[in-house]
Design a protein around this motif. Sequence first.
Motif, short mmCIF file in Angstrom:
data_model
loop_
_atom_site.label_atom_id
_atom_site.label_comp_id
_atom_site.label_asym_id
_atom_site.label_seq_id
_atom_site.Cartn_x
_atom_site.Cartn_y
_atom_site.Cartn_z
N GLN A 132 0.74 -1.25 -0.02
CA GLN A 132 0.16 0.08 0.05
C GLN A 132 0.75 1.49 0.04
O GLN A 132 0.28 2.28 -0.01
CB GLN A 132 -0.83 0.14 1.25
N GLN A 133 2.20 1.16 -0.05
CA GLN A 133 3.04 2.21 -0.23
C GLN A 133 2.97 3.19 1.05
O GLN A 133 3.36 4.08 1.13
CB GLN A 133 2.98 3.06 -1.32
N LEU A 134 2.80 2.50 2.27
CA LEU A 134 2.73 3.09 3.60
C LEU A 134 4.06 2.84 4.04
O LEU A 134 4.58 3.69 4.86
CB LEU A 134 1.60 2.58 4.27
N PHE A 135 4.78 1.86 3.68
CA PHE A 135 6.18 1.60 4.40
C PHE A 135 7.11 1.76 3.23
O PHE A 135 6.94 1.39 2.07
CB PHE A 135 6.14 0.30 5.07
N ARG A 136 8.61 2.00 3.59
CA ARG A 136 9.38 2.42 2.54
C ARG A 136 9.86 1.13 1.88
O ARG A 136 10.08 -0.02 2.67
CB ARG A 136 10.39 2.96 3.08
N ASP A 137 9.98 0.93 0.44
CA ASP A 137 10.25 0.05 -0.39
C ASP A 137 11.75 -0.74 0.17
O ASP A 137 11.98 -1.86 -0.55
CB ASP A 137 9.77 0.11 -1.68
N THR A 138 12.23 0.07 0.78
CA THR A 138 13.84 -0.40 1.14
C THR A 138 13.94 -0.95 2.43
O THR A 138 14.98 -1.66 2.67
CB THR A 138 14.92 0.84 1.25
N ILE A 139 12.95 -1.40 2.94
CA ILE A 139 12.87 -1.94 4.53
C ILE A 139 13.42 -3.44 4.16
O ILE A 139 12.68 -4.14 3.26
CB ILE A 139 11.83 -1.90 5.29
N ASP A 140 14.06 -4.13 5.33
CA ASP A 140 14.19 -5.53 5.28
C ASP A 140 13.19 -6.27 6.27
O ASP A 140 13.13 -6.11 7.38
CB ASP A 140 15.80 -5.75 5.66
N VAL A 141 12.19 -6.75 5.56
CA VAL A 141 11.35 -7.31 6.28
C VAL A 141 11.66 -8.59 7.47
O VAL A 141 11.07 -8.22 8.60
CB VAL A 141 10.10 -8.21 5.37
N GLU A 142 12.61 -9.29 7.10
CA GLU A 142 12.79 -10.08 8.24
C GLU A 142 13.72 -9.33 9.25
O GLU A 142 13.47 -9.77 10.41
CB GLU A 142 13.96 -11.27 7.56
N PHE A 143 14.47 -8.33 9.15
CA PHE A 143 15.00 -7.73 9.98
C PHE A 143 14.11 -7.02 10.66
O PHE A 143 14.33 -6.97 12.15
CB PHE A 143 16.11 -6.60 9.32
N ILE A 144 13.24 -6.31 10.27
CA ILE A 144 12.49 -5.24 10.95
C ILE A 144 11.31 -6.14 11.87
O ILE A 144 11.31 -5.98 13.24
CB ILE A 144 11.51 -4.36 9.95
N SER A 145 10.97 -7.41 11.22
CA SER A 145 10.18 -8.04 12.17
C SER A 145 10.88 -8.75 13.56
O SER A 145 10.24 -8.68 14.51
CB SER A 145 9.66 -9.33 11.44
N ARG A 146 11.92 -8.92 13.35
CA ARG A 146 12.99 -9.26 14.38
C ARG A 146 13.28 -8.54 15.46
O ARG A 146 13.02 -8.30 16.67
CB ARG A 146 14.27 -10.13 14.22
N ILE A 147 13.57 -7.14 14.81
CA ILE A 147 13.63 -5.99 15.84
C ILE A 147 12.54 -5.65 16.55
O ILE A 147 12.56 -5.10 17.75
CB ILE A 147 14.32 -4.89 14.97
N TYR A 148 11.21 -5.60 15.85
CA TYR A 148 10.11 -5.17 16.69
C TYR A 148 9.98 -6.22 17.64
O TYR A 148 9.54 -5.88 18.73
CB TYR A 148 9.01 -5.40 15.52
N PHE A 149 10.14 -7.35 17.34
CA PHE A 149 9.69 -8.41 18.44
C PHE A 149 10.79 -8.23 19.67
O PHE A 149 10.08 -8.20 20.92
CB PHE A 149 9.89 -9.90 17.98
N TYR A 150 11.92 -7.94 19.42
CA TYR A 150 12.93 -7.61 20.43
C TYR A 150 12.69 -6.54 21.27
O TYR A 150 12.81 -6.27 22.41
CB TYR A 150 14.25 -7.85 20.13
N GLY A 151 12.32 -5.48 20.53
CA GLY A 151 11.89 -4.13 21.30
C GLY A 151 10.63 -4.42 21.78
O GLY A 151 10.71 -3.65 22.93
N MET A 152 9.80 -4.96 21.57
CA MET A 152 8.38 -5.22 22.42
C MET A 152 8.77 -5.99 23.68
O MET A 152 8.08 -5.86 24.85
CB MET A 152 7.47 -6.07 21.53
N THR A 153 9.88 -6.81 23.40
CA THR A 153 10.29 -7.59 24.72
C THR A 153 11.17 -6.90 25.66
O THR A 153 10.89 -6.94 26.95
CB THR A 153 11.15 -8.77 24.35
N ALA A 154 11.79 -6.02 25.12
CA ALA A 154 12.64 -5.09 25.93
C ALA A 154 11.79 -4.17 26.91
O ALA A 154 12.22 -3.84 27.90
CB ALA A 154 13.74 -4.46 25.20
N ILE A 155 10.81 -3.45 26.29
CA ILE A 155 10.22 -2.55 27.01
C ILE A 155 9.30 -3.01 28.29
O ILE A 155 9.00 -2.27 28.93
CB ILE A 155 9.09 -1.77 25.96
N LYS A 156 9.38 -4.54 28.37
CA LYS A 156 8.75 -4.97 29.53
C LYS A 156 9.72 -5.22 30.59
O LYS A 156 9.39 -5.71 31.65
CB LYS A 156 7.94 -6.30 29.18
N ASP A 157 10.87 -4.90 30.38
CA ASP A 157 11.90 -5.30 31.24
C ASP A 157 12.03 -3.97 32.37
O ASP A 157 12.34 -2.97 32.03
CB ASP A 157 13.44 -5.04 30.41
#
Length: 200
Positions: A132-157
């Motif tokens: 839908q061209q809402l996210f930049r076409d240069t993003i790495d989906v595998e990388f972003i999905s993992r960073i998102y998960f670990y960020g969500m985990t980290a904010i619960k620390d």
Amino acid sequence: MREKILDKAGEMFLNLGFKSVTMDDIASEIGVSKKTIYTHFKNKTDLVKEVTNYMFDNICCGIDLIHEQEKNPIIELFEIKRFVINHLKNEKSSPQYQLQKYYPKIFSDIKKKQFDFMQNSIKENLQRGLDQQLFRDTIDVEFISRIYFYGMTAIKDNELFPTQMFSQNELLDKYLEYHLRGICTNKGIEVIEKQLKEIK
């Protein structure tokens, strides 16, 4: 009765912590004998395991229902955030920290389940955002999905983000904005701005 025990124990664990809540406390809160609880759960460790899986399954079902609506992927993430906050009732203790410290095996198992579920969910969300061209076409989906998960985990620390400084709702708001601003196009930023105005 089993579901009633799981509901009440889950609520108490979130608000008071896994360590401090006893089987006697749960029995007293429900208005049954401790023996009744032991007919459904072998011991407290068994109860903690079943409660964490029960809460995980309930949250996953709710997220799946939001996901199935195939809304704008940015709006979807804000809706999921609202659902999770409502479901966890803005937890007042630091359940993740206590689970990791006192029940490491249960913590490890549930973290693996969370990772597997979130990877599928967030990757699908990212792909729709790209389409839908809402996210930049240069993003790495595998990388972003993992960073998102670990960020969500980290904010619960609780050591990194003490509850006396940050509410869970505030942390999720800040992290979601941080995540989206890092991957959005100008078109996506407009959607974020509108969502942020609605929650203020």
